[in-house]
Scaffold this active site. Structure first.
Site, PDB file in Angstrom:
ATOM      1  N   HIS A  42      -2.805   2.973  -4.772  1.00  0.00           N
ATOM      2  CA  HIS A  42      -2.155   2.510  -3.535  1.00  0.00           C
ATOM      3  C   HIS A  42      -0.718   2.090  -3.834  1.00  0.00           C
ATOM      4  O   HIS A  42      -0.236   1.084  -3.313  1.00  0.00           O
ATOM      5  CB  HIS A  42      -2.962   1.374  -2.893  1.00  0.00           C
ATOM      6  CG  HIS A  42      -4.276   1.851  -2.342  1.00  0.00           C
ATOM      7  ND1 HIS A  42      -4.377   2.547  -1.155  1.00  0.00           N
ATOM      8  CD2 HIS A  42      -5.543   1.783  -2.836  1.00  0.00           C
ATOM      9  CE1 HIS A  42      -5.650   2.870  -0.934  1.00  0.00           C
ATOM     10  NE2 HIS A  42      -6.376   2.420  -1.942  1.00  0.00           N
ATOM     11  N   GLU A  55      -9.741   2.576  -5.425  1.00  0.00           N
ATOM     12  CA  GLU A  55      -9.405   3.959  -5.063  1.00  0.00           C
ATOM     13  C   GLU A  55      -8.239   4.533  -5.880  1.00  0.00           C
ATOM     14  O   GLU A  55      -7.375   5.217  -5.343  1.00  0.00           O
ATOM     15  CB  GLU A  55      -9.068   4.038  -3.566  1.00  0.00           C
ATOM     16  CG  GLU A  55     -10.253   3.679  -2.688  1.00  0.00           C
ATOM     17  CD  GLU A  55      -9.945   3.760  -1.202  1.00  0.00           C
ATOM     18  OE1 GLU A  55     -10.797   4.258  -0.468  1.00  0.00           O
ATOM     19  OE2 GLU A  55      -8.870   3.311  -0.779  1.00  0.00           O
ATOM     20  N   ASP A  62       0.858  -1.190   0.000  1.00  0.00           N
ATOM     21  CA  ASP A  62       0.000   0.000   0.000  1.00  0.00           C
ATOM     22  C   ASP A  62       0.890   1.234   0.000  1.00  0.00           C
ATOM     23  O   ASP A  62       2.130   1.122  -0.041  1.00  0.00           O
ATOM     24  CB  ASP A  62      -0.977  -0.021   1.191  1.00  0.00           C
ATOM     25  CG  ASP A  62      -2.327   0.567   0.795  1.00  0.00           C
ATOM     26  OD1 ASP A  62      -2.340   1.722   0.327  1.00  0.00           O
ATOM     27  OD2 ASP A  62      -3.351  -0.121   0.924  1.00  0.00           O
TER      28      ASP A  62
HETATM   29  C1  ACM Z   1     -10.963  -0.566   0.205  1.00  0.00           C
HETATM   30  O1  ACM Z   1     -11.502  -0.485   1.320  1.00  0.00           O
HETATM   31  N1  ACM Z   1     -10.317   0.481  -0.312  1.00  0.00           N
HETATM   32  C2  ACM Z   1     -11.031  -1.781  -0.579  1.00  0.00           C
END
Ligand code: ACM
Length: 773
Positions: A267, A330, A200
């Site tokens: 990420h 995201e 991440d």
């Molecule tokens: C997530 O909670 N961004 C998968």
């Protein structure tokens, strides 16, 4: 009796006995509840002389028998021998039966008769789950020693094939030994899929031999205020390939598949920090110390795909899992939009926008995985583009992703936020640990239904199962993780394993005391939030009359609360609460929860009820102002290891309400204020952060009467952050006021700086400087 005869008798006797089946007064505390149980007359007593007999001399069966014996020794103090040639006909027999007609490789049959206990299954996994059921039958309460097991016949199999738990080891990391502890609990709950979030923005945690910078650089971040106020100089670490192999084998021995997640194209900040060529801007960002949604994306050129393929090669060599998770969540597309090279590639590919480009990116990975006999799974954003036909989708933005994916013919796993996000608080009690709001209680997890109503019967066959996600931004230690996970994992296991029609909250609650005892014996730091007593009175009545109706409640809602009013520690012999009690202030109320058989469900909580304490309200108990319901409970510093204190914040607007209070005689306000790092990246939501005018350099705490646009009662300037402690007092006189009023407290500190929270707000009478509170 020879072994064959013993085995025959165990099954035959049970089959005939079932004719007289009778449900016992107390059903055995099994979690998850088996698909079918029927009871018979009689019972079998297991003591230290009862052997576990492995009929086939088969290595897997032997391992299962040893594992069962280990659990029973730890949780019951009963040391059962594992034998191939039983000295006694009265035995626990484990036998794989290749002829058995189980529909499911995870299914098993368990029979208890007065002659012994027999577990049989066609496959190793089924035998293992039968053994896990027996481990619970042998630990029905908080006692040690022999166990009396009533005669029964269990025919069991899971409802879903994907019974999952995701752990985020990127935001905060856990040791291999700690994760192994969690895998043991998964196994005991018959969960079979451990989704491991390994990369991440805040850290890359998996050793990739070909790209050493990923862990040399990408595994380490500089904490907020590194080196100051006791903060470490760096936070991080990574798992070596050897450790990962060890963990995968540990999981496999417990019939758990480890599904790794390498998150992309977003990420990606820790990866780009390690190798800037992977990014879009060519610049090297730091490994992030912030939470939230970051702008860094992988670029889309050939060198980056070579990197991905090479990383996936090493990942596939480490993880035999059929599924490989490639994230997809995201990924805000600002960097792709701003990059001429990315735009040129998008147009050359004939793609209409950046979402289609993400679809192309993901399908390229999907093809690579398919070519290697694996299958891609990703978060539901992967549906935004041309998702590979055989890709599975993990629905996290609610359940719509699951509905859309199943309608398109994709397999789906339900792990919706907030319902199955175990970083949501499980109660709003003041002593709850850090996490996200709204609350997702034990009962709400238990009520979750994995098959969306919108799917027809054939679409519903695409639902692989449900998974809980444990994101660890606010969980720096395993103690936090365990508190968040247990006992909500019990609820999840029943959602995933047991037939939908068997769901019964009161039955589940009745089975929990034994589970809590198992947790205590295994040193699992479970939360007692569902049973913890809330001790409440009507503040206004209590403050005006000095008397009150005292109410004790807990989430579970069953009659479990015992109390004292004289300051002594409540026991199961203390009065059982049933209806509100008329009390006179001052007094100290103490309450604890016990099961009907006297087992502890929630440790004692206490509340002093007097005028001073009623006028002192924790910021965690003060609601947000209307208009912005975002709320987090955070620790004093992002990597702080303690479970308390915690503070409620709203990263968009620091504004909270002190409840309506009779103000006659109130002369002053005392605020315990807290300054917290503003380590949140909000992507496009950054524009929603409310900036308020301030008239002193560091802003103020402004106290309004009744409403946030009501009269200003007092303005308290905030101290210079560079010269004051993170927790600091603010005191001021209040104008004379009559009748009941609420207060709206607003911080006006500049939004480029730190965040502020209210630890506690106290109203005072008298005119001294704090001693009459
Ligand atoms: C997530 O909670 N961004 C998968």
């Amino acid at each position: 009796m020879n072994l064959a005869r013993l085995v025959f008798c165990l099954s035959f006797c049970s089959a005939t006995a079932m004719v007289h089946a009778a449900t016992p007064a107390v059903s055995p505390p099994l979690i998850p509840l088996p698909a079918q149980i029927s009871y018979a007359d009689g019972a079998f007593d297991v003591d230290a002389k009862t052997p576990i007999v492995v009929v086939d001399r088969d290595a897997s069966t032997r391992k299962t028998a040893d594992y069962l014996a280990g659990i029973v020794a730890r949780t019951r103090g009963l040391h059962l021998r594992v034998e191939e040639h039983p000295a006694s006909p009265k035995a626990i027999v484990l036998q794989r039966d290749p002829q058995a007609t189980m529909a499911n490789r995870e299914g098993y049959v368990l029979d208890v008769t007065p002659q012994g206990i027999r577990i049989s299954a066609r496959d190793d996994a089924g035998l293992f789950y039968g053994a896990m059921t027996l481990a619970q039958l042998l630990t029905p309460d908080d006692k040690h020693g022999p166990v009396h097991v009533v005669a029964m016949h269990i025919n069991d199999q899971p409802r879903f094939v994907w019974r999952g738990l995701m752990l985020d080891s990127a935001r905060h990391m856990q040791s291999i030994a700690e994760i192994e502890t969690l895998l043991d609990q998964m196994a005991q709950h018959k969960l079979n899929t451990f989704h491991w979030h390994l990369t991440d923005d805040q850290g890359w945690r998996i050793e990739i031999k070909r790209y050493p910078e990923l862990t040399h650089t990408g595994a380490w971040r500089k904490p907020v205020d590194a080196g100051r106020d006791g903060q470490p100089l760096r936070y991080g670490g990574f798992y070596t390939q050897e450790q990962i192999r060890q963990l995968v084998a540990y999981a496999a021995a417990r019939y758990i598949t480890v599904v790794p997640e390498i998150d992309m194209p977003g990420h990606a900040q820790a990866a780009v920090a390690s190798y800037p060529f992977l990014g879009v801007t060519g610049k090297r960002p730091p490994v992030s110390e912030d939470w939230g949604v970051h702008p860094y994306l992988y670029n889309v050129d050939d060198a980056t795909f070579t990197f991905m393929d090479n990383v996936l090669d090493e990942v596939m060599a480490l993880f035999p899992s059929h599924y490989i998770h490639v994230g997809g969540d995201e990924a805000v597309k600002d960097q792709w939009k701003a990059s001429p090279a990315v735009q040129a590639k998008m147009h050359a590919l004939g793609l209409k926008d950046e979402d289609a480009l993400q679809g192309w990116f993901i399908s390229r990975l999907g093809r690579y995985l398919s070519a290697h006999g694996r299958r891609l799974i990703g978060w539901d954003e992967i549906l935004g583009g041309a998702v590979p036909d055989d890709a599975a989708v993990m629905s996290w933005r609610g359940i719509q992703g699951a509905i859309d994916a199943a309608r398109q013919g994709h397999d789906v796993v339900l792990s919706p936020s907030p319902d199955l996000y175990f970083d949501q608080l499980q109660s709003d009690r003041a002593d709850e640990i850090a996490g996200r709001i709204p609350v997702r209680s034990l009962a709400s997890v238990y009520a979750f239904e994995p098959v969306p109503k919108a799917l027809n019967v054939s679409q519903a066959t695409h639902v692989l199962g449900a998974q809980a996600n444990v994101w660890t931004e606010h969980m720096p230690t395993i103690a936090h993780v365990e508190h968040a996970m247990f006992p909500r994992l019990d609820a999840l296991s029943e959602v995933d394993w047991s037939p939908a029609a068997a769901r019964d909250w009161h039955g589940f609650v009745a089975r929990l005391p034994a589970q809590f005892a198992r947790y205590r014996e295994q040193q699992i730091g479970y939360a007692d939030s569902a049973f913890a007593p809330d001790i409440t009175v009507d503040r206004t009545i209590a403050l005006t009359t000095g008397a009150a109706q005292l109410t004790l409640t807990n989430q579970a809602g069953d009659d479990t609360l015992h109390y004292t009013l004289d300051g002594s520690v409540p026991t199961v012999a203390s009065p059982l609460y049933s209806t509100p009690l008329a009390v006179k202030l001052p007094l100290t109320v103490r309450a604890a929860a016990f099961s009907s058989s006297g087992m502890l469900l929630a440790s004692p909580r206490q509340r002093l009820l007097d005028r001073t304490s009623l006028l002192s309200v924790s910021g965690n108990a003060m609601p947000n102002c209307p208009g912005s319901d975002f709320r987090l409970r955070v620790q004093p510093m992002p990597d702080a290891v303690s479970l308390a204190p915690v503070y409620s914040i709203n990263v968009f607007d620091s504004c909270q309400f002190y409840p309506s209070t009779p103000m006659d005689g109130i002369t002053r306000i005392h605020v315990d204020a807290v300054r917290l790092p503003r380590n949140y990246q909000l992507a496009h939501d950054a524009k929603l952060v409310v900036s308020r005018p301030h008239s002193t350099p560091f802003g103020e705490l402004v106290v309004h009467q009744d409403r946030c646009d009501g009269d200003v009662l007092v303005t308290l300037p905030l101290p210079d952050p560079s010269r004051s402690a993170r927790r600091f007092p603010l005191d001021a006189a209040l104008p004379v006021s009559h009748g009941s009023h609420a207060l709206c407290l607003i911080y006006t500190a500049p939004i480029e700086g730190d965040l502020y929270a209210l630890d506690r707000v106290t109203l005072l009478t008298g005119n001294a400087t704090g001693d009459t509170r």
